[in-house]
Design an enzyme around this catalytic site. Structure first.
Site, PDB file in Angstrom:
ATOM      1  N   HIS A   1       3.563   9.946   2.936  1.00 46.82           N
ATOM      2  CA  HIS A   1       4.580   9.229   3.721  1.00 46.82           C
ATOM      3  C   HIS A   1       3.960   8.080   4.512  1.00 46.82           C
ATOM      4  O   HIS A   1       3.478   8.275   5.633  1.00 46.82           O
ATOM      5  CB  HIS A   1       5.270  10.219   4.666  1.00 46.82           C
ATOM      6  CG  HIS A   1       6.595   9.749   5.153  1.00 46.82           C
ATOM      7  ND1 HIS A   1       7.729  10.523   5.109  1.00 46.82           N
ATOM      8  CD2 HIS A   1       6.989   8.560   5.678  1.00 46.82           C
ATOM      9  CE1 HIS A   1       8.753   9.847   5.591  1.00 46.82           C
ATOM     10  NE2 HIS A   1       8.323   8.635   5.953  1.00 46.82           N
TER      11      HIS A   1
ATOM     12  N   HIS B   1       4.388   3.780   5.481  1.00 45.32           N
ATOM     13  CA  HIS B   1       5.144   2.528   5.437  1.00 45.32           C
ATOM     14  C   HIS B   1       4.135   1.388   5.379  1.00 45.32           C
ATOM     15  O   HIS B   1       3.400   1.155   6.333  1.00 45.32           O
ATOM     16  CB  HIS B   1       6.049   2.402   6.664  1.00 45.32           C
ATOM     17  CG  HIS B   1       7.076   3.486   6.735  1.00 45.32           C
ATOM     18  ND1 HIS B   1       8.298   3.390   6.102  1.00 45.32           N
ATOM     19  CD2 HIS B   1       7.059   4.714   7.321  1.00 45.32           C
ATOM     20  CE1 HIS B   1       8.992   4.503   6.304  1.00 45.32           C
ATOM     21  NE2 HIS B   1       8.259   5.334   7.043  1.00 45.32           N
TER      22      HIS B   1
ATOM     23  N   ASP C   1       3.552   9.605   8.173  1.00 48.61           N
ATOM     24  CA  ASP C   1       4.653   8.697   8.521  1.00 48.61           C
ATOM     25  C   ASP C   1       4.099   7.455   9.241  1.00 48.61           C
ATOM     26  O   ASP C   1       4.681   6.962  10.205  1.00 48.61           O
ATOM     27  CB  ASP C   1       5.702   9.401   9.395  1.00 48.61           C
ATOM     28  CG  ASP C   1       7.011   8.599   9.477  1.00 48.61           C
ATOM     29  OD1 ASP C   1       7.151   7.606   8.741  1.00 48.61           O
ATOM     30  OD2 ASP C   1       7.874   8.984  10.289  1.00 48.61           O
TER      31      ASP C   1
END
Lengths: 386, 441
Positions: free
Chosen positions: B68, B70, B319
């Site tokens: 995960h 970005h 994340d």
């Protein structure tokens, strides 16, 4: 691969770091930043400033620069801070979000730095976002006075509410006496020094100053910064605070004891949903407006609400015929309070406004002179100039 | 590429059940030989030049895999690029990272999926795109999962814009199952979180912030599990895989545990900040403690720790959500969600899961490599057997160090872990046989 799970109570976890705020000793960000002694000093100083010769008083902060930064509409608080600053001789400038580069997208940080570059020595901030004063203080390192941040706090309101209560509080009988004079029907004078029966702040306050007093805060507590600041202040002086309102506007967590919440040992905060029985136990009642602008889609049956929580003359006479009626304003007549009660003999609503001036003089003097620790600084500054 | 010999290290490969001193030979991006110390045949007999790294006293383990991340490219290169994000990954011991599709434009096409994997992006470690589940992540029309998979996508998700419509989620689970992909759900019923910026509870009340109820997560997890269960009944030939992203609540964890007991393929990941921090860490509006899902209550945090120790949690994922400094220097309610995480995950996991809560080192590493590789079927990754990818992290499990955000390889510095003590300094990260990171020491 089964692993024995450690018992929860022995689970060592990372600590919560201590808060670096406030950076500046003159700041007033949260009412919780003030000790009870600080509160006492501010109250005493408010009374001194109020009684001082205006021509001497305006030398205290003569030509000092205070910026009023307002991201939300305000009548009372803005005018009160402005008049209080001017009463001490300071220059003020008002920056509002509707007539400034904030409209063009300038950030709060840049707005604060710009005001500092223009010579502002303190900033009074009203902001629609909870926590904005902490950001402004961290960005500018100037003394910041929180004039209301979102749904969070309004510390000067709590101080002026306390001053209003003390003006009506008889320490001998431990009761509140509503009305400014023996003739409660007479028109109210709003001159300084004519508020209530007692001189607030003449005596030092301590953890039992308000022992025996029960105050009800009723209405839209969820969205109220006034309620939060009062909940952090009044129990520390010994008051018992009853919260009253429907669950959508008063969640159960409001009365949850918290790690960083009210100091332990006070009678604390309770929720009582029945307004009439809360009134019957209270010597003072603070009504709050339903904050339509913050309801965020919450549906409320207003007729039902009024039936349960509107402060009417009938209700007041039946359950709290001697209680002091407070309201931080703006009042919506016919919604949370009837016109008769707002204008009636038990109402101290306009006195609160007037008390705000004295309180804000004291906090602005503290902001610029950091006088809380250094009372001599005041004495020097109040000497008539040669 | 010159073959690379990793000598004198201690190989810890939980998937292969190896926990012993071993030398490794890495060649052509693969593990070419594993031998007892000093026994590499190739190294001893070869005349061709060979590069060696001395891993004495260090752990040699499969490179970490983050499900995960970005990476912000395409479209938001001011926050992070694939080059800077993968440099941070390498510094944190990661050799493969899965890139979320909430880019600008949204990665909902084979073209963008391929673009992200192009050598022109300058990635230091392997990037596996996770494609959008629906067109532009609007939750209305499904993308072509087979085409996305052919282009290199390893799962589908509308991360950050959860699929609320039952019908669309059901179709997505079925289509993904046919394509052999997992559906990753950011479980948040956004109808319950309008205007909210932290966990709902006593702290949000005190701070005057609107709160996200834990039910916003757990109810959507319940709904998704129900859809998986129904699909299994109506389409017994399908085996839908639901993966719950950054699970943060005790209730959702219980739902995942129960679903697995019922034989469903439901998996989950937990982020380090959710098993370490609570809503109290928001402090006085620290925007580096603002993320979605938010930091939860102490009881939720403790449940996540137990979930990790007991094995319900399948993976630790960061994340990693980089933002520019000015974006976080705003009012709490206006600040974007997310924190960086690639360079702190291993140090925090070793410091807390291993040293403090006594999770065996092999299990910590498995949560960060073998298990995520298995979840998304990343073949040849997460283990160091003969022929598998030469994805290796070499670290000193005992060394203690302090993380400084200012020294981060990421473009972004938005982390609540600045100045935190860490354990287990990465010495080398080797991605497909190339040294992607080497510490200065």
């Amino acid at each position: 691969m089964p692993t024995a799970t450690p018992a929860r109570r022995t689970l060592h976890t990372p600590p919560v770091p201590a808060s670096p705020f406030p950076y500046h000793p003159g700041s007033l960000l949260s009412i919780a930043d003030l000790t009870v002694d600080d509160v006492g000093r501010l109250l005493a100083r408010a009374t001194e400033l109020e009684q001082m010769d205006p021509l001497q008083r305006d030398r205290i902060l003569l030509k000092r620069r205070i910026a009023l930064l307002f991201y939300e509409a305000s009548t009372r608080t803005r005018t009160s801070f402005e008049l209080a600053a001017k009463a001490l001789g300071a220059d003020t400038t008002l920056v509002s979000n509707l007539s400034s580069s904030i409209e063009k997208g300038e950030s709060l940080k840049d707005t604060g730095l710009t005001l500092r570059a223009l010579g502002a020595e303190a900033i009074v901030l009203r902001h629609n976002s909870s926590g904005a004063p902490w950001l402004l203080e961290a960005s500018t390192r100037l003394p910041v006075l929180n004039a209301g941040d979102g749904m969070h706090e309004h510390p000067t309101q709590a101080l002026l509410d306390l001053r209003t209560i003390l003006a009506h509080f008889d320490p001998a009988t431990r009761s509140v006496v509503a009305g400014p004079s023996s003739d409660p029907g007479c028109p109210r004078s709003l001159a300084f020094g004519d508020l209530g029966k007692h001189e607030p702040g003449a005596d030092a306050v301590n953890a039992t100053t308000l022992a025996g007093l029960t105050l009800t805060i009723a209405g839209d507590i969820l969205h109220s910064r006034v309620a939060r600041s009062n909940m952090l202040l009044l129990p520390r002086l010994g008051a018992r605070v009853l919260l009253c309102g429907p669950p959508p506007l008063l969640p159960e967590v409001a009365a949850t004891p918290q790690r960083h919440g009210p100091v332990a040992g006070g009678p604390g905060i309770e929720i009582l949903r029945d307004f009439d029985s809360a009134l019957a136990q209270s010597q003072a009642v603070m009504m709050l407006r339903i904050q339509a602008e913050r309801l965020a889609g919450l549906q409320l049956d207003l007729d039902e609400y009024k039936a349960a929580y509107q402060l009417t003359g009938q209700r007041l006479a039946a359950h709290a015929p001697r209680a002091l009626v407070l309201h931080p304003g703006p009042i919506i007549r016919g919604m949370e309070i009837t016109a008769g009660v707002a204008d009636g003999p038990q109402s101290a609503i306009l006195e609160q406004v007037t008390h705000g001036l004295a309180i804000r003089m004291a906090v602005m003097e503290r902001a610029l002179l950091q006088s809380a620790e250094n009372p001599d600084a005041n004495a020097q500054n109040t000497e008539p100039l040669p | 590429m010159t073959p690379l010999a990793l000598l004198n290290g201690h190989l810890l490969d939980p998937a292969a059940g190896v926990d012993a001193p071993k030398d490794l030979l890495l060649q052509d991006g693969r593990v070419a030989e594993i031998a007892s110390p000093g026994k590499l045949k190739h190294a001893n007999g070869a005349s061709a030049p060979i590069e060696t790294l001395d891993a004495s006293g260090l752990i040699v383990a499969p490179g970490l895999i983050d499900l995960h991340v970005h990476l912000r490219e395409p479209g938001q290169a001011y926050k992070e690029t694939i080059a800077t994000g993968t440099a941070a990954a390498a510094a944190g011991g990661f050799t493969a990272i899965c890139a979320m599709p909430n880019t600008t434009p949204v990665n909902d096409s084979p073209e963008i999926t391929r673009w992200m994997q192009s050598p022109d992006r300058g990635a230091r470690v392997r990037v596996f795109p996770i494609a959008a589940a629906t067109r532009a992540s609007k939750g209305e029309a499904l993308n072509d999962y087979a085409a996305l998979k052919a282009a290199g996508a390893v799962a589908v998700t509308d991360d950050g814009r959860p699929i609320l419509k039952d019908s669309i989620m059901r179709e997505s689970l079925a289509a993904a199952a046919r394509a052999g992909l997992a559906v990753i759900q950011h479980a948040e019923d956004t109808r319950l979180t309008q205007g909210a910026s932290m966990n709902l509870g006593p702290v949000s009340f005190r701070l005057g912030l609107r709160g996200m109820p834990p039910e916003a997560e757990s109810q959507l997890v319940d709904r998704d599990i129900r859809l998986v269960s129904e699909l299994r009944e109506t389409h017994p030939q399908l085996s839908p895989h639901l993966h719950v992203a950054h699970l943060s609540t005790s209730a959702a964890l219980a739902a995942v545990r129960q679903a697995r007991r019922n034989g469903l393929r439901v998996t989950c990941e937990v982020a380090p900040h959710h098993f370490l921090l609570t809503e109290e860490h928001v402090g006085l509006y620290n925007t580096h403690a603002k993320m979605n899902p938010p930091l939860r209550s102490e009881q939720d945090r403790d449940a996540l720790i137990e979930g990790i120790l007991s094995g319900v949690v399948d993976s630790i994922a960061t994340d990693h959500a980089p933002h520019a400094q000015h974006e976080k220097e705003v009012e709490f309610e206006l600040a974007p969600n997310g924190i960086t995480g690639l360079e702190t995950a291993l140090g925090l996991a070793l410091r807390w899961l291993h040293a403090e809560w006594k999770l065996p080192l092999g299990r910590v590493l498995s949560l960060l490599s073998a298990q995520p590789a298995a979840l998304l079927n990343l073949k040849g990754r997460g283990t160091l057997t003969l022929g598998s990818y030469a994805d290796v992290v070499v670290f000193d499990p005992k060394s203690e160090w302090t993380f400084h955000a200012s020294a981060s390889r990421s473009k972004a510095k938005n982390t609540p872990f600045d100045g935190w003590p860490m354990q287990g300094a990465v010495r080398w990260t080797i991605a497909e046989g190339r040294v992607a990171f080497a510490s200065n020491s």
